[in-house]
Design a protein around this motif. Sequence first.
Motif, PDB file in Angstrom:
ATOM      1  N   ALA A 176       0.860  -1.183   0.000  1.00 41.53           N
ATOM      2  CA  ALA A 176       0.000   0.000   0.000  1.00 41.53           C
ATOM      3  C   ALA A 176       0.899   1.237   0.000  1.00 41.53           C
ATOM      4  N   VAL A 177       0.881   1.994  -1.090  1.00 44.25           N
ATOM      5  CA  VAL A 177       1.803   3.129  -1.245  1.00 44.25           C
ATOM      6  C   VAL A 177       1.208   4.363  -0.569  1.00 44.25           C
ATOM      7  N   SER A 178       1.789   4.693   0.579  1.00 46.20           N
ATOM      8  CA  SER A 178       1.225   5.722   1.458  1.00 46.20           C
ATOM      9  C   SER A 178       1.980   7.039   1.401  1.00 46.20           C
ATOM     10  N   LYS A 179       2.845   7.200   0.404  1.00 39.94           N
ATOM     11  CA  LYS A 179       3.624   8.450   0.308  1.00 39.94           C
ATOM     12  C   LYS A 179       2.712   9.669   0.297  1.00 39.94           C
ATOM     13  N   LEU A 180       3.148  10.707   0.995  1.00 41.39           N
ATOM     14  CA  LEU A 180       2.449  11.987   1.090  1.00 41.39           C
ATOM     15  C   LEU A 180       1.088  11.902   1.802  1.00 41.39           C
ATOM     16  N   GLU A 189       6.903   3.870   0.647  1.00 39.19           N
ATOM     17  CA  GLU A 189       7.171   5.296   0.794  1.00 39.19           C
ATOM     18  C   GLU A 189       8.250   5.728  -0.195  1.00 39.19           C
ATOM     19  N   ASN A 190       8.202   7.010  -0.602  1.00 43.20           N
ATOM     20  CA  ASN A 190       9.134   7.518  -1.614  1.00 43.20           C
ATOM     21  C   ASN A 190      10.180   8.498  -1.109  1.00 43.20           C
ATOM     22  N   TYR A 191       9.985   9.055   0.081  1.00 41.68           N
ATOM     23  CA  TYR A 191      10.886  10.102   0.546  1.00 41.68           C
ATOM     24  C   TYR A 191      11.507   9.699   1.875  1.00 41.68           C
ATOM     25  N   PHE A 223      10.949   1.029   0.680  1.00 45.07           N
ATOM     26  CA  PHE A 223      11.343   2.301   0.086  1.00 45.07           C
ATOM     27  C   PHE A 223      11.325   2.120  -1.422  1.00 45.07           C
ATOM     28  N   ILE A 224      10.469   2.905  -2.116  1.00 43.71           N
ATOM     29  CA  ILE A 224      10.285   2.694  -3.552  1.00 43.71           C
ATOM     30  C   ILE A 224      10.635   3.929  -4.375  1.00 43.71           C
ATOM     31  N   GLY A 225      11.087   4.990  -3.714  1.00 44.34           N
ATOM     32  CA  GLY A 225      11.304   6.255  -4.411  1.00 44.34           C
ATOM     33  C   GLY A 225      12.710   6.405  -4.972  1.00 44.34           C
ATOM     34  N   LEU A 229      13.572  -7.725  -9.182  1.00 46.99           N
ATOM     35  CA  LEU A 229      13.662  -6.564 -10.060  1.00 46.99           C
ATOM     36  C   LEU A 229      12.369  -5.754  -9.973  1.00 46.99           C
ATOM     37  N   MET A 230      12.525  -4.449 -10.131  1.00 52.40           N
ATOM     38  CA  MET A 230      11.360  -3.557 -10.061  1.00 52.40           C
ATOM     39  C   MET A 230      11.304  -2.655 -11.292  1.00 52.40           C
ATOM     40  N   THR A 231      10.095  -2.412 -11.793  1.00 49.81           N
ATOM     41  CA  THR A 231       9.936  -1.387 -12.830  1.00 49.81           C
ATOM     42  C   THR A 231       8.705  -0.542 -12.551  1.00 49.81           C
ATOM     43  N   ILE A 232       8.739   0.672 -13.068  1.00 53.11           N
ATOM     44  CA  ILE A 232       7.557   1.541 -13.006  1.00 53.11           C
ATOM     45  C   ILE A 232       6.812   1.436 -14.343  1.00 53.11           C
ATOM     46  N   GLY A 233       7.529   1.652 -15.445  1.00 51.89           N
ATOM     47  CA  GLY A 233       6.898   1.526 -16.758  1.00 51.89           C
ATOM     48  C   GLY A 233       6.290   2.836 -17.228  1.00 51.89           C
ATOM     49  N   GLY A 252       3.449  -3.191 -11.365  1.00 54.96           N
ATOM     50  CA  GLY A 252       2.016  -2.974 -11.308  1.00 54.96           C
ATOM     51  C   GLY A 252       1.666  -1.928 -10.269  1.00 54.96           C
ATOM     52  N   MET A 253       0.900  -0.890 -10.699  1.00 46.32           N
ATOM     53  CA  MET A 253       0.467   0.181  -9.813  1.00 46.32           C
ATOM     54  C   MET A 253      -1.052   0.338 -10.023  1.00 46.32           C
ATOM     55  N   SER A 254      -1.630   1.418  -9.501  1.00 42.56           N
ATOM     56  CA  SER A 254      -3.088   1.578  -9.573  1.00 42.56           C
ATOM     57  C   SER A 254      -3.673   1.307 -10.958  1.00 42.56           C
ATOM     58  N   GLU A 255      -3.029   1.871 -11.975  1.00 45.13           N
ATOM     59  CA  GLU A 255      -3.605   1.811 -13.326  1.00 45.13           C
ATOM     60  C   GLU A 255      -3.439   0.458 -14.005  1.00 45.13           C
ATOM     61  N   VAL A 297       2.606  -6.000  -6.227  1.00 45.72           N
ATOM     62  CA  VAL A 297       2.074  -4.787  -6.841  1.00 45.72           C
ATOM     63  C   VAL A 297       2.136  -3.657  -5.820  1.00 45.72           C
ATOM     64  N   ARG A 298       2.319  -2.430  -6.320  1.00 43.77           N
ATOM     65  CA  ARG A 298       2.458  -1.264  -5.443  1.00 43.77           C
ATOM     66  C   ARG A 298       1.322  -0.300  -5.781  1.00 43.77           C
ATOM     67  N   VAL A 299       0.326  -0.244  -4.919  1.00 46.84           N
ATOM     68  CA  VAL A 299      -0.877   0.512  -5.252  1.00 46.84           C
ATOM     69  C   VAL A 299      -1.080   1.645  -4.246  1.00 46.84           C
ATOM     70  N   GLY A 300      -1.202   2.875  -4.770  1.00 46.36           N
ATOM     71  CA  GLY A 300      -1.362   4.037  -3.908  1.00 46.36           C
ATOM     72  C   GLY A 300      -2.718   4.697  -4.047  1.00 46.36           C
ATOM     73  N   SER A 301      -2.891   5.469  -5.124  1.00 48.87           N
ATOM     74  CA  SER A 301      -4.065   6.344  -5.216  1.00 48.87           C
ATOM     75  C   SER A 301      -5.405   5.600  -5.225  1.00 48.87           C
ATOM     76  N   THR A 302      -5.440   4.375  -5.706  1.00 45.06           N
ATOM     77  CA  THR A 302      -6.721   3.646  -5.690  1.00 45.06           C
ATOM     78  C   THR A 302      -7.117   3.263  -4.267  1.00 45.06           C
ATOM     79  N   GLU A 339      -6.331  10.684  -4.287  1.00 45.18           N
ATOM     80  CA  GLU A 339      -5.337  11.598  -4.852  1.00 45.18           C
ATOM     81  C   GLU A 339      -4.351  12.048  -3.772  1.00 45.18           C
ATOM     82  N   ARG A 340      -3.094  12.238  -4.188  1.00 43.96           N
ATOM     83  CA  ARG A 340      -2.091  12.713  -3.228  1.00 43.96           C
ATOM     84  C   ARG A 340      -2.009  14.228  -3.240  1.00 43.96           C
ATOM     85  N   PRO A 341      -1.725  14.845  -2.083  1.00 44.83           N
ATOM     86  CA  PRO A 341      -1.508  16.292  -2.063  1.00 44.83           C
ATOM     87  C   PRO A 341      -0.155  16.618  -2.703  1.00 44.83           C
TER      88      PRO A 341
END
Length: 323
Positions: free
Chosen positions: A67-71, A100-102, A121-123, A232-236, A280-283, A296-301, A305-307
């Motif tokens: 669960a990607v909880s950044k911001l 988290e990314n930061y 840590f994914i950022g 291995l990790m990719t964003i795509g 794999g992310m939200s989309e 899979v790394r899913v945040g906004s779903t 939306e992130r601030p």
Amino acid sequence: MSAPTEPQPSTSTTSSSTAMKAPSSIQVNPQRAAVLVQNLSAIQSRIASTLSSLPSPQSARQVRLVAVSKLKPASDILSLHSPPPSDAPTAVDGHQHFGENYVQELLEKSRLLPRTIKWHFIGGLQSNKCAQLAREVEGLWAVESVDSEKKAGLLDKGRGERNQRLHKEFGDEWKAECERHGWQDKLRVFIQVNTSGEESKSGLEPGSAELVSLAKLIRSESSCPNLHLQGLMTIGAIARSRATTKETENEDFITLRTTRDKIAEEIGLTNKEELELSMGMSEDFESAVRLGSDEVRVGSTIFGERPAKKDAKVIEDTETEKK
Ligand SMILES: *Cc1c(COP(=O)(O)O)cnc(C)c1O
């Protein structure tokens, strides 16, 4: 707020030998928590139904959901990790994996929140933050954005220092103590691969010699005794995830899988699946699962939306703080 606040579930199963700010300073709003729990369960159901549409043995795979909880505020994380009691049947029984990314934000959250959380840590990773990240984030489960030998070396050094500190704190029983928390001595790392070739994306090139030598370095007991190569990790590319259908699968994910198979062979793994795929992310997470994703790394779903970064707060303002 009119409803009385439920007492926080106790987190006293964790060690009390290290001072930690009690998570009770974080306010969980039961309505918000119910929404988040529902969103997370919906993602888990979609993963399960994607898996069940696959032929066996793929259908029996486990896919980890980060669960990607950044911001997002610490209270959102606590809402999913220790959800307030509710009557509704729920598939979420204390979610463990958060991304988290930061570095600064993760440091702050990891100090405030229960030690039982498994942090990813994914950022974008800066060399000058690697040692601190690995040394100070107690429950750091994985770093997924490793793209150079220098960063791997610094993460190894930081993790070694963290292990020394735990050894000092717990004595010769330190490894058993780690297990009790669900912690390992080695830090899992994923190498980030730039499968889309976009200049804006970090990561090593799929076919590069650098990628193979980094994988070997991380697996070397003499060079990186405190690291474990997890995968291995990719964003795509966003355009590719938008264009994905069941008929035309996402090229980035195919590339990452092919790259994994090649690396596994070059480093002499008999079971190539020992190297995981984080994709794999939200989309696009359903496509990623169809193509063999282990995580899979899913945040906004889940969180919405992130601030903007400048507006993000780890601890939210509450009504009572206003005079
Ligand atoms: C932000 C982020 C995610 C989550 O993205 P969503 O589209 O919100 O699901 C996943 N992976 C990485 C590396 C990210 O930076």
